[in-house]
Design a protein around this motif. Structure first.
Motif, PDB file in Angstrom:
ATOM      1  N   PRO A   1       0.830  -1.213   0.000  1.00 35.96           N
ATOM      2  CA  PRO A   1       0.000   0.000   0.000  1.00 35.96           C
ATOM      3  C   PRO A   1       0.864   1.263   0.000  1.00 35.96           C
ATOM      4  O   PRO A   1       1.744   1.425   0.846  1.00 35.96           O
ATOM      5  CB  PRO A   1      -0.821  -0.137   1.278  1.00 35.96           C
ATOM      6  CG  PRO A   1      -0.941  -1.620   1.458  1.00 35.96           C
ATOM      7  CD  PRO A   1       0.402  -2.172   1.032  1.00 35.96           C
ATOM      8  N   SER A   2       0.586   2.133  -0.981  1.00 40.22           N
ATOM      9  CA  SER A   2       1.448   3.287  -1.245  1.00 40.22           C
ATOM     10  C   SER A   2       0.616   4.519  -1.555  1.00 40.22           C
ATOM     11  O   SER A   2      -0.519   4.415  -2.009  1.00 40.22           O
ATOM     12  CB  SER A   2       2.336   3.013  -2.467  1.00 40.22           C
ATOM     13  OG  SER A   2       3.137   1.875  -2.288  1.00 40.22           O
ATOM     14  N   VAL A   3       1.224   5.682  -1.322  1.00 39.54           N
ATOM     15  CA  VAL A   3       0.724   6.923  -1.910  1.00 39.54           C
ATOM     16  C   VAL A   3       1.802   7.433  -2.843  1.00 39.54           C
ATOM     17  O   VAL A   3       2.984   7.110  -2.677  1.00 39.54           O
ATOM     18  CB  VAL A   3       0.371   7.995  -0.843  1.00 39.54           C
ATOM     19  CG1 VAL A   3      -0.876   7.586  -0.086  1.00 39.54           C
ATOM     20  CG2 VAL A   3       1.524   8.234   0.098  1.00 39.54           C
ATOM     21  N   LEU A   4       1.407   8.222  -3.846  1.00 38.44           N
ATOM     22  CA  LEU A   4       2.387   8.719  -4.801  1.00 38.44           C
ATOM     23  C   LEU A   4       2.060  10.130  -5.234  1.00 38.44           C
ATOM     24  O   LEU A   4       0.904  10.541  -5.213  1.00 38.44           O
ATOM     25  CB  LEU A   4       2.477   7.804  -6.023  1.00 38.44           C
ATOM     26  CG  LEU A   4       1.242   7.674  -6.901  1.00 38.44           C
ATOM     27  CD1 LEU A   4       1.646   7.498  -8.356  1.00 38.44           C
ATOM     28  CD2 LEU A   4       0.407   6.499  -6.434  1.00 38.44           C
ATOM     29  N   MET A   5       3.102  10.846  -5.580  1.00 40.12           N
ATOM     30  CA  MET A   5       2.957  12.211  -6.099  1.00 40.12           C
ATOM     31  C   MET A   5       4.029  12.454  -7.140  1.00 40.12           C
ATOM     32  O   MET A   5       5.059  11.787  -7.143  1.00 40.12           O
ATOM     33  CB  MET A   5       3.121  13.239  -4.967  1.00 40.12           C
ATOM     34  CG  MET A   5       2.037  13.182  -3.922  1.00 40.12           C
ATOM     35  SD  MET A   5       2.372  14.304  -2.557  1.00 40.12           S
ATOM     36  CE  MET A   5       1.273  15.628  -2.939  1.00 40.12           C
TER      37      MET A   5
ATOM     38  N   MET B   1      -2.399  14.018  -5.344  1.00 37.16           N
ATOM     39  CA  MET B   1      -1.797  12.846  -4.723  1.00 37.16           C
ATOM     40  C   MET B   1      -2.593  11.630  -5.173  1.00 37.16           C
ATOM     41  O   MET B   1      -3.817  11.716  -5.329  1.00 37.16           O
ATOM     42  CB  MET B   1      -1.819  12.967  -3.200  1.00 37.16           C
ATOM     43  CG  MET B   1      -1.136  11.834  -2.468  1.00 37.16           C
ATOM     44  SD  MET B   1      -0.668  12.333  -0.779  1.00 37.16           S
ATOM     45  CE  MET B   1      -2.024  11.677   0.112  1.00 37.16           C
ATOM     46  N   GLY B   2      -1.914  10.530  -5.424  1.00 36.57           N
ATOM     47  CA  GLY B   2      -2.577   9.289  -5.773  1.00 36.57           C
ATOM     48  C   GLY B   2      -2.330   8.238  -4.712  1.00 36.57           C
ATOM     49  O   GLY B   2      -1.517   8.433  -3.807  1.00 36.57           O
ATOM     50  N   THR B   3      -3.055   7.135  -4.816  1.00 37.40           N
ATOM     51  CA  THR B   3      -2.756   5.994  -3.955  1.00 37.40           C
ATOM     52  C   THR B   3      -2.618   4.757  -4.839  1.00 37.40           C
ATOM     53  O   THR B   3      -3.106   4.727  -5.967  1.00 37.40           O
ATOM     54  CB  THR B   3      -3.877   5.699  -2.925  1.00 37.40           C
ATOM     55  OG1 THR B   3      -5.018   5.183  -3.616  1.00 37.40           O
ATOM     56  CG2 THR B   3      -4.272   6.927  -2.131  1.00 37.40           C
ATOM     57  N   GLU B   4      -1.928   3.778  -4.333  1.00 46.21           N
ATOM     58  CA  GLU B   4      -1.945   2.414  -4.886  1.00 46.21           C
ATOM     59  C   GLU B   4      -2.147   1.497  -3.679  1.00 46.21           C
ATOM     60  O   GLU B   4      -1.218   1.161  -2.969  1.00 46.21           O
ATOM     61  CB  GLU B   4      -0.634   2.085  -5.620  1.00 46.21           C
ATOM     62  CG  GLU B   4      -0.406   2.879  -6.891  1.00 46.21           C
ATOM     63  CD  GLU B   4      -1.384   2.579  -8.027  1.00 46.21           C
ATOM     64  OE1 GLU B   4      -2.257   1.704  -7.861  1.00 46.21           O
ATOM     65  OE2 GLU B   4      -1.274   3.230  -9.074  1.00 46.21           O
ATOM     66  N   LEU B   5      -3.439   1.163  -3.437  1.00 47.13           N
ATOM     67  CA  LEU B   5      -3.799   0.453  -2.207  1.00 47.13           C
ATOM     68  C   LEU B   5      -4.046  -1.015  -2.517  1.00 47.13           C
ATOM     69  O   LEU B   5      -5.141  -1.379  -2.908  1.00 47.13           O
ATOM     70  CB  LEU B   5      -5.062   1.065  -1.610  1.00 47.13           C
ATOM     71  CG  LEU B   5      -4.909   2.504  -1.094  1.00 47.13           C
ATOM     72  CD1 LEU B   5      -6.271   3.145  -0.941  1.00 47.13           C
ATOM     73  CD2 LEU B   5      -4.152   2.518   0.224  1.00 47.13           C
TER      74      LEU B   5
END
Ligand code: CA
Length: 335
Positions: free
Chosen positions: A156-160, A207-211
């Motif tokens: 689980p990540s957030v990205l920018m 901001m994005g997520t990859e959950l």
């Protein structure tokens, strides 16, 4: 501005205070329904002046964690809890979300490759155009909740996008840590046609997520999604009362910087992974074997990593075609 006006019609007034729910009406004239429209759910919470935020999920229809978390937020949030404005678009590519697929069944459109979209295009292009020309200009920040979908699963990540200045990098890192995923990574460039590119054009932070992902919802990923959204809203100064801090160690700040971070299937066949999520690999480390089940007496092909890093993304389905993404890596952030 002389650009064409979106054909989507919102049932709610984004300038009004209080809680509103309804649909974006996307005109869709088909055999079954000459004057019908596609009902894209949307909600708006307003309480005076303050930061304005767009929360999105279902940009890819088969990424479920954000869609579930934002639905719950719509049901539970009270306008008195906030200062400013929160617009929630929980299933952005609604036809894809209803089909449980990454792309739209109407036009095969991948919303996150469709920006800026087209006022006169197919349903997916029209949704992109509406988001870019009507929703993004109304907010200061957009959170776009993705996950690995049907074909991938993530740590689980957030990205920018990597910000230009040290001050902006600090602010971005603070918001990543507020969300509270194990990993937060910065990307250089991108795929093109994405929501983050749209946000950059409009001049707002995204901001994005990859959950997780894998075409399912896990309780742990969902708790992270629900808590993370509220913590980011608090970090932005919209939510007045700070929610509980995230569980677990602080977010590891990382980067994903170009094609060498990705590992693809060199042949079609059956994918035998040789590493797992979270694994540390070196340049040339075998990533997986691709078995030729049409000619099983042949030796399998070996996919290798082309650089060192930490495995944060892994393919889920066992069958692959040449060119399918098997893994991607991240490395610790170089400031
Ligand atoms: Ca996605």
């Amino acid at each position: 501005m002389d650009r064409p006006k979106s054909r989507l019609y919102p049932e709610i007034d984004f300038d009004r205070d209080g809680k509103q729910t309804g649909f974006l009406r996307l005109p869709h004239s088909v055999h079954r329904s000459a004057y019908g429209w596609i009902p894209i759910p949307i909600a708006c919470f307003g309480n005076g002046a303050g930061p304005r935020v767009l929360l999105m999920a279902g940009n890819h229809g088969d990424e479920y964690e954000g869609q579930v978390a934002l639905g719950k937020l719509i049901r539970e949030l009270d306008p008195s809890e906030i200062g400013g404005r929160v617009i929630i678009l929980p299933s952005a590519n609604f036809p894809a979300a209803m089909a449980g697929t990454r792309t739209s069944p109407h036009d095969q459109g991948n919303l996150n490759r469709s920006f800026p979209g087209d006022a006169d295009g197919g349903p997916t292009a029209q949704i992109a155009w509406y988001i870019e020309t009507e929703l993004l200009p109304r907010v200061d920040f957009v959170l776009d909740m993705h996950s690995g979908g049907s074909s991938l699963t993530y740590v689980p990540s957030v990205l920018m996008r990597r910000p230009d200045t040290p001050e902006a990098l600090d602010k971005a890192s603070r918001l990543m840590r507020a969300f509270g995923t194990p990993v937060g990574y910065f990307v250089d460039g991108g795929w093109g046609g994405t929501l983050s590119a749209a946000a950059a054009r409009v001049g707002i932070m995204s901001m994005g997520t990859e959950l997780a992902g894998g075409g399912q919802v896990t309780p742990s990923a969902l708790r992270l999604a629900e808590g993370g959204v509220r913590r980011v809203l608090a970090g932005l100064g919209v939510l007045r009362k700070a929610p509980a801090a995230p569980d677990g160690p602080p977010t590891r700040l990382m980067q994903v910087s170009g094609p060498s971070y990705y590992c693809f299937a060199p042949e079609p066949g059956l994918f035998e992974p040789l590493v797992e999520l979270g694994g540390e690999v070196g340049e040339g480390t075998p990533a997986g074997l691709i078995h030729a089940h049409d000619t099983p007496w042949r030796e399998p092909a070996t996919a290798r990593f082309s650089r060192a890093g930490t495995v944060i993304c892994k393919r889920v389905p066992g069958r692959v075609e040449r060119g399918d993404c098997l893994f991607h890596l991240a490395t610790d952030l170089q400031k």
